[in-house]
Design a protein around this motif. Structure first.
Motif, short mmCIF file in Angstrom:
data_model
loop_
_atom_site.label_atom_id
_atom_site.label_comp_id
_atom_site.label_asym_id
_atom_site.label_seq_id
_atom_site.Cartn_x
_atom_site.Cartn_y
_atom_site.Cartn_z
N MET A 7 0.85 -1.21 0.00
CA MET A 7 0.00 0.00 0.00
C MET A 7 0.88 1.25 0.00
SD MET A 7 -2.68 1.23 2.95
CE MET A 7 -4.05 0.13 2.68
N ASN A 8 0.62 2.12 -0.95
CA ASN A 8 1.31 3.42 -1.04
C ASN A 8 0.26 4.51 -1.16
OD1 ASN A 8 4.42 3.43 -1.34
ND2 ASN A 8 3.74 1.61 -2.48
N VAL A 9 0.24 5.43 -0.19
CA VAL A 9 -0.77 6.49 -0.21
C VAL A 9 -0.09 7.86 -0.12
CG1 VAL A 9 -2.89 7.37 0.85
CG2 VAL A 9 -2.38 4.93 0.98
N TYR A 10 -0.58 8.75 -0.95
CA TYR A 10 -0.02 10.12 -1.01
C TYR A 10 -1.11 11.13 -0.69
CZ TYR A 10 3.78 7.97 -3.70
OH TYR A 10 4.83 7.18 -4.11
N TYR A 11 -0.72 12.20 0.01
CA TYR A 11 -1.55 13.40 0.10
C TYR A 11 -0.80 14.44 -0.73
CZ TYR A 11 -3.81 11.31 4.24
OH TYR A 11 -4.49 10.50 5.12
N GLY A 12 -1.16 14.62 -1.97
CA GLY A 12 -0.38 15.49 -2.84
C GLY A 12 1.05 15.00 -2.91
N ALA A 13 1.99 15.83 -2.50
CA ALA A 13 3.40 15.43 -2.57
C ALA A 13 3.84 14.62 -1.35
CB ALA A 13 4.27 16.68 -2.69
N ILE A 14 2.98 14.56 -0.32
CA ILE A 14 3.38 13.85 0.91
C ILE A 14 3.13 12.35 0.74
CG2 ILE A 14 2.90 13.55 3.39
CD1 ILE A 14 1.95 16.51 3.36
N HIS A 15 4.19 11.58 0.91
CA HIS A 15 4.09 10.12 0.79
C HIS A 15 3.80 9.57 2.19
CE1 HIS A 15 6.14 6.29 -1.05
NE2 HIS A 15 4.86 6.11 -0.77
N LYS A 45 -8.39 4.45 6.44
CA LYS A 45 -9.19 5.17 5.44
C LYS A 45 -9.00 4.56 4.05
CE LYS A 45 -9.13 9.63 7.77
NZ LYS A 45 -8.35 10.87 7.87
N THR A 46 -7.82 4.06 3.77
CA THR A 46 -7.56 3.46 2.45
C THR A 46 -8.26 2.11 2.34
OG1 THR A 46 -5.43 4.60 2.50
CG2 THR A 46 -5.72 2.91 0.81
#
Ligand code: ATP
Length: 233
Positions: A7-15, A45-46
């Protein structure tokens, strides 16, 4: 039962989540522990479809749920009790429970509400009270009760102990244990690592978006690095 891979989740540029993989087996209580900002809430949440992982897969009871909308994921049997409860504060206790029943047939709602009241007698006494006026512990019970309305097979709880006095924390954890004994699998996110590990079968330690340790709870409770970082010792 639940399998999360890469699982890889980003908030804009934040990894925020950096390639984590873990699983929860049917009947278990599994805990994700970690400091503020480690990525615990993002992970839940993901899984529940509110955020998307860029890579990997999420499967639940053999079905790929990675790109499913949140309501379908609830229908499949995953309930998410969010951090900070997120109850509908201007509605009554009973109305909040009805809001959790969107997957149910209308005729099933009254008996389901009674079932929640059997587990949480405090809520029954307050069924017509405005939810925003409940105490913190009662609001947590309501958030859990609302989650139970969808008959979850897996319940994901995000920091149920947050802001509660020690006696109430103990009561909430007892309820989680009872729900598990009654057949609900639990994925528990907590900063209160001591309490979480005391009821969980296994735990994963999350640090800045990565799983750094995974083991049985007894092993984690005994681990000196875990003790130092999360158990105050
Ligand atoms: P806490 O115990 O404090 O709730 P957590 O382990 O649940 O922490 P997350 O809320 O998942 O952590 O946050 C993981 C990282 O993602 C943090 O660095 C956080 O600042 C960042 N983050 C979370 N939500 C957002 C958002 N909406 N926009 C940008 N960054 C976010």
């Amino acid at each position: 039962m639940l399998k999360v891979t890469d699982m890889n989740v980003y908030y804009g540029a934040i990894h925020a989540i950096k390639g984590i993989s873990f699983e929860v087996n049917e009947g278990e209580i599994v805990t994700l522990i970690g400091a503020n900002g480690a990525g615990k809430s993002t992970t839940l949440k993901t899984i529940s479809g509110l955020l998307r992982s860029k890579t990997g897969g999420i499967s639940f009871m053999g079905q790929d749920i990675k790109n499913m909308p949140p309501h379908k994921i609830v229908e499949l049997g995953i309930a998410h009790v969010p951090e900070g409860r997120r109850i509908f504060s201007r509605m009554t206790v009973e109305e909040n429970l009805e809001m959790g029943a969107f997957t149910c047939k209308p005729q099933d709602i009254p008996p389901d509400i009674e079932r929640v009241f059997e587990r949480f007698p405090r809520l029954k006494e307050r069924r017509r009270q405005i939810a925003g006026t409940l105490s913190g512990g009662e609001q947590q019970m309501l958030a859990m009760g609302r989650g139970l309305m969808s008959h979850p097979k897996l319940m994901m709880l995000d920091e149920p102990s947050m802001g509660l006095a020690p006696l109430l924390v103990y009561q909430i954890f007892e309820i989680i244990r009872e729900l598990n004994r009654a057949g609900t699998t639990i994925l528990l996110v907590e900063q209160n690592a001591q309490m979480a590990l005391s009821i969980a079968d296994r735990g994963y330690v999350l640090e800045t978006g990565r799983i750094v340790t995974a083991a049985d709870s007894a092993v984690l409770l005994d681990d000196s690095a875990v003790q130092k970082a999360y158990l105050g010792g």
